[in-house]
Scaffold this motif. Sequence first.
Motif: not given
Length: 867
Positions: A17-19, A23-25, A28-32, A67-73
């Motif tokens: 959960t912490l990880a 990732l969500r916070n 820049a990573r989420v946009r990428a 993985l942005d705010d969810v995981a997609t295969i």
Amino acid sequence: MEGSPRRLGAVRTADVTLAAEELRNDPARVRAARRLRAAQRGTPALDRLVELAARLLGTRAGQISVLDDVATIGGAVGLLPGHADGETRLTDTPCTLSAASDDVVVIPDARADERVGSLPPVVTGAVGSYLGVPLADSEGHVVGSLCVFDPAPREWSETDVATLRQLAASVVTELEYAALTGEYERQHLRWRLAMEAGRVGTFDWDLRTGELVWDEPLMAVFGYTAEEFDGTIEAFNRRLHPDDLPRVGEALRACIETCGEYEAEYRVVHPDGGTRWVTARGRALAGMDGAAARILGAAYDTTEDRSGDVRVTRVLEAMPAGFYSLDHDWRFTHVNAEAERLLGRSREELLGEVIWTAFPATVGGVFEEGYRSAVRTGQPVNFDAHYPAPLDGWYELRAWPSPEGLSVYFIEVTERKHARDRAERSAQRLALLAQVSAELAGTLDAQTATSHLPRLVVPALAQWGIVTVVDAEGRARDVGWWHPDPAARALVERYAAVRLDAMPATSPVARALLSGETVRAPADEVTALLPPGEARDLLGVLAPGSAVCLPLRGRGRTLGVLTLYSGRGEAVSREDLATAQDVADRAGLALDNARLYAQQQQLAEGLQRSLLTEPPEPDHAEIVVRYLPAAEAARVGGDWYDAFMQPNGATMLVIGDVVGHDTEAAAAMGQLRGLLRGIATYSDAAPVEVLRGLDASMAVLQTRVMATAAVARFEQTEEERARGITRMRWANAGHLPPLVINGDGSVAELAAWKADLLLGVDPEVRRQESVVTLDRDATVLLFTDGLVERRDADLDAGLLRLREALAELADRPLQELLDEVLERLVDGRPEDDVALVAVRLHRQDRPRPAEAGPNDVPDVLAGDPAT
């Protein structure tokens, strides 16, 4: 994420959960990740890469997750139907740990691992063991995870980790390539929309056939649909305003007569009565006879703005692609804003300049060739080209002739080109690894396969190379080399022949052998270590820039070195070096497996041969034996033969085969052979009694093995001796029957026989015995099934081949006969063990075939079977 990502290799389940929050916070990573998630859909290469990962690591399943705010295969193999679609919460997948970690996540037993034991894929049994690596884009943002997993627990090796890391790089390359391709497709769409917004259409009028071709934008300008437009000049005239028809017709006639240019502005009347203003420009093209053959041109709607130049300029300025136009003297006449940015020059600098002067690198290259071809042929051209510094970029260009000169649209595709090159390079590295694996796995002679390594990796990874292998005595030998230049190949071969003797203990090759680590060295350093002489001179002629020595590592030992040489000014990339080390590791493992295989084969074969003895050498018969182990060590087993005397003087031959193929079967064979020999030599028991006694002893001793066996005893009374005949009494426990070669060369078919039950099944079974009368000069052959059985043929076909061979070879000496039979039927490399024992009966006046030996007996066939 800010700073270095925290290692999560040892966090507990709650830290998933912490990880996920970390990732969500990271915006820049989420946009990428979102950028690549949109690109991953419909990318078959991702499925192929994850399938390759599962195949190379031997797992049932694997997946690529973004993985942005969810995981997609994005790619998957081995998942249940429906599980490869949709989205998953970050807190429900172990891939979150892989993405949040800065290193590989290795989980041998997921159910016992507190980090992931309660996650849904583990609870449902889909994930029993897990190996995942993070996926980082070119900016360093971790955007997802590549993982493989099995339902059952398993250990992961360092080779598994290295292979998955290398595949992860290929996955990121494919994702970025797909994203760039999508962006360029959208850019092309905006370009086309801008063209359509300007209502610019083209026409092509063939004056010989009368065919008039319009594109869709021009049909729309004239109010036609594709079905209504009949492709004739009359269709043009029907829409032309009556007041403008004479003027426009005169302009077309002048263009045709002079084979010159055409320009006109006129009104078009639509079927609904509406009127549009149109400006058209074109040029007549001459045919072979010099007369005008066709008119090409373009037209656009200028109703809202009668100044066509202003309208088109506005469209061109809004385009996301560069545009410039050249006059007939190759001078810039128009440059849009995007072209200024891409060319690094303002329009004030370029307007009026000759393109060949302003951009001298265009001269003599693909730019000049394409532009002049378009003007010469009147046909548009498309091509990709690289312009050197200061632009130093790749461009996609479309150029077409116009009445004023040449128009050019272009976009920069440098990133797309680099992404495509990286993808191709990655595919080449993976293909190389697959080829190396196939070469090493396709032969039992790993040293020979290893000697071919330089041919596989050169020139893909280096300019030339040499492979060194440590032999059984611990000596290093160069066993393979390659250079793509035939002129230099002989030099490399000679250098490989002399270099090791000249190298000191501090040389890179010796250091790699001793340390088991990769050693890189500039060529000057290697040359300085060599003493003056042939090796040093040859290296100077070959003139490499650097060398890298990669150890061929086995289990706890270094078995050789792969040395790769690069040219001066060239450097081995990090990816190529990782691929080369992977190649070396695979070769080292193959060499180590071959060493262990040879040890196993020698152990099994030595055990079996130690239990087989030389036959006796009687006066009136010749006995010959042969044993040939299986070509595969794992199939060396329990085949045996025996020949000995009973107390009454009769000769007894035995052939047998313990069920199984391993050293355990060979040991069981020795036990049964000793039991049978003891039973037969303690008494004068007949063959059937010997087999019955052996079966009973096996039951009492609880040997827990099964075996086939055939026992033959050769008997002769004084009367039979005088008549020159011998009786063969034999019994069979599930074995193939003996074959008899008569003195005239015919192969006798024994009477109908039915083999009794195998030994070790039922000690109470009733066994039978058969008797055959033989003439002197007859030969009897007992053999095991490895002589006649093949994977690609049935037993009857093998027996037929054996009988045919015996008939053809009947007149050969017995030793030669058996050798030739083995050569013809198994070609010296049997699929199964082969044991043979044969006896040839001689006439009493015939001399012995060899000098007497310590095993001689006075008369091996003597003895009364009744005693």
